[in-house]
Design an enzyme around this catalytic site. Structure first.
Site, short mmCIF file in Angstrom:
data_model
loop_
_atom_site.label_atom_id
_atom_site.label_comp_id
_atom_site.label_asym_id
_atom_site.label_seq_id
_atom_site.Cartn_x
_atom_site.Cartn_y
_atom_site.Cartn_z
N GLY A 100 -1.88 -2.38 4.13
CA GLY A 100 -2.10 -4.00 3.72
C GLY A 100 -2.54 -3.89 2.27
O GLY A 100 -2.07 -4.77 1.37
N GLU A 152 3.75 3.69 14.00
CA GLU A 152 4.48 2.54 14.18
C GLU A 152 6.07 3.14 14.92
O GLU A 152 6.72 2.36 15.58
CB GLU A 152 4.80 1.56 13.03
CG GLU A 152 3.13 0.69 13.03
CD GLU A 152 2.97 0.36 11.53
OE1 GLU A 152 3.68 0.35 10.79
OE2 GLU A 152 1.78 0.27 11.34
N GLU A 208 -4.18 8.98 10.62
CA GLU A 208 -3.91 7.82 10.72
C GLU A 208 -4.38 7.40 12.29
O GLU A 208 -3.33 7.21 13.14
CB GLU A 208 -2.74 7.09 10.27
CG GLU A 208 -2.40 7.13 8.91
CD GLU A 208 -1.34 6.05 8.38
OE1 GLU A 208 -1.67 5.46 7.34
OE2 GLU A 208 -0.35 5.77 9.23
N ASN A 226 1.99 2.35 1.78
CA ASN A 226 3.22 2.18 2.82
C ASN A 226 3.19 0.71 3.07
O ASN A 226 2.63 -0.01 3.42
CB ASN A 226 2.65 2.77 4.11
CG ASN A 226 3.80 2.55 4.96
OD1 ASN A 226 4.88 2.13 4.76
ND2 ASN A 226 3.48 2.91 6.31
N GLY A 234 -4.12 -1.51 10.28
CA GLY A 234 -4.24 -2.92 10.34
C GLY A 234 -5.29 -3.83 11.05
O GLY A 234 -5.20 -5.15 11.27
N SER A 267 -6.74 0.95 7.33
CA SER A 267 -7.80 0.02 6.93
C SER A 267 -8.44 0.36 5.42
O SER A 267 -9.58 0.14 5.47
CB SER A 267 -8.59 -0.47 7.99
OG SER A 267 -7.90 -1.18 9.03
N HIS A 296 5.22 8.14 11.43
CA HIS A 296 4.12 7.01 11.26
C HIS A 296 3.95 6.51 12.74
O HIS A 296 5.07 6.39 13.55
CB HIS A 296 4.53 5.82 10.39
CG HIS A 296 3.37 4.86 10.15
ND1 HIS A 296 3.31 3.98 11.17
CD2 HIS A 296 2.61 4.87 9.09
CE1 HIS A 296 2.27 3.42 10.43
NE2 HIS A 296 2.00 3.81 9.31
N LYS A 315 5.69 -0.73 4.58
CA LYS A 315 6.14 -1.18 5.98
C LYS A 315 7.43 -2.15 5.76
O LYS A 315 8.13 -2.02 4.59
CB LYS A 315 4.93 -1.78 6.87
CG LYS A 315 3.75 -0.96 6.80
CD LYS A 315 2.79 -1.09 7.81
CE LYS A 315 1.50 0.04 7.61
NZ LYS A 315 0.75 -0.19 8.96
P1 13P Z 1 -3.56 -0.52 6.90
O1 13P Z 1 -3.99 0.14 5.75
O2 13P Z 1 -2.96 -2.00 6.86
O3 13P Z 1 -4.51 -0.23 8.05
O4 13P Z 1 -2.30 0.47 7.38
C1 13P Z 1 -2.31 1.74 7.30
C2 13P Z 1 -1.24 2.45 7.47
O5 13P Z 1 -0.54 2.38 8.38
C3 13P Z 1 -0.47 3.21 6.37
O6 13P Z 1 0.67 3.94 6.71
#
Ligand code: 13P
Length: 261
Positions: free
Chosen positions: A247, A106, A179, A9, A185, A225, A104, A11
């Protein structure tokens, strides 16, 4: 047997030019690692969710050369209309996009996504026979208050309410991603045991609604992560069928190593 889903992802990162350069580099990295692996050996579903402006045909082709599909980070529950800032699932499909990400954290945290709106998006995606990654996960405060299972149960109920007791048939893949918000993150990955515990809970609860066979076929992904270093230990767990990487999916060498896992 469950399908493995290895997903990234992006983002709100990368535009079309960066996306093209990324897939060219990913293809190179993968070829350098396994020069003789024929595409038939690419058994897992490999998907990247870029921002919507990087979903076009040229980028789809570049991704396909690395045996990766592109997916959209959202879709609306209506086909078209006055919904500024939203994406139509039917139009996504018409431009060749087969995967969507729904709910998600977010979207839940920053854009008012609720279990109810997420379920409506899922319903539209299933009608269109799109493949889906639907996200659930608790915040740190919820975990610390001992509410992890209650939160997961509530979020899962919204997901299951759309299915009406049955996994949809057909080639489209419906998957669920656990998640934990505190792991996203932050560099604080859930331990493989913590993730397995949550996945086992999700599987058990799903079985109550869908039956053991369908629950056994539902791919459960872990996200938060994930890196090239920790992916193998997570994927070794019996109920972890894939990963959703943020990330680390922005770096072709890291993502290539995760795909290799
Ligand atoms: P990270 O791998 O950066 O922690 O993000 C996870 C995520 O939100 C994937 O959708």
């Amino acid at each position: 047997m469950r399908t493995r889903v290895l997903a990234g992802n992006w983002k709100m990162n990368f535009g079309p030019a960066e996306a093209l350069a990324y897939f060219t580099e990913l293809e190179k990295q993968l070829n350098a690692r396994a020069p003789s692996a024929p595409p038939s050996q690419v058994a897992a579903c490999r998907v990247i969710f870029p921002p919507a402006y990087a979903l076009g045909p040229e980028i789809q082709k570049a991704a396909a050369r690395a045996h990766v599909k592109l997916g959209a980070q959202n879709l609306h529950w209506e086909e078209k209309g006055a919904f500024t800032g939203e994406l139509s699932g039917a139009t996504l499909k018409s431009i060749g996009i087969e995967w969507v990400l729904i709910a998600h954290s977010e979207r839940r945290q920053f854009f008012g996504e609720t279990d109810e709106t997420a379920a409506k998006r899922l319903s539209r995606a299933l009608t269109l026979k799109l493949s889906v990654i639907y996200c659930v996960g608790e915040t740190l405060a919820e975990r610390e208050a001992g509410l992890t299972e209650a939160v997961l149960a509530r979020q899962l109920d919204a997901f299951l309410s759309v299915l009406r007791g049955k996994l949809p048939a057909g080639p489209a893949i419906l998957s669920l991603a656990y998640e934990p918000v505190w792991a996203i993150g932050t560099g604080k990955t859930a331990t493989p045991d913590q993730a397995q515990q949550a996945h086992a809970f999700l599987r058990k609860k799903t079985a109550v609604s869908l039956g053991a066979d369908d629950a056994g076929r539902l791919p459960l992904l872990y996200g938060g992560s994930v890196t090239a270093e920790n992916a193998a230990a997570l994927l070794a767990k019996s109920d972890i069928d894939g990963v959703l990487v943020g990330g680390a999916s922005l770096k072709p060498d890291q993502f290539a190593r995760i795909l290799e896992t």
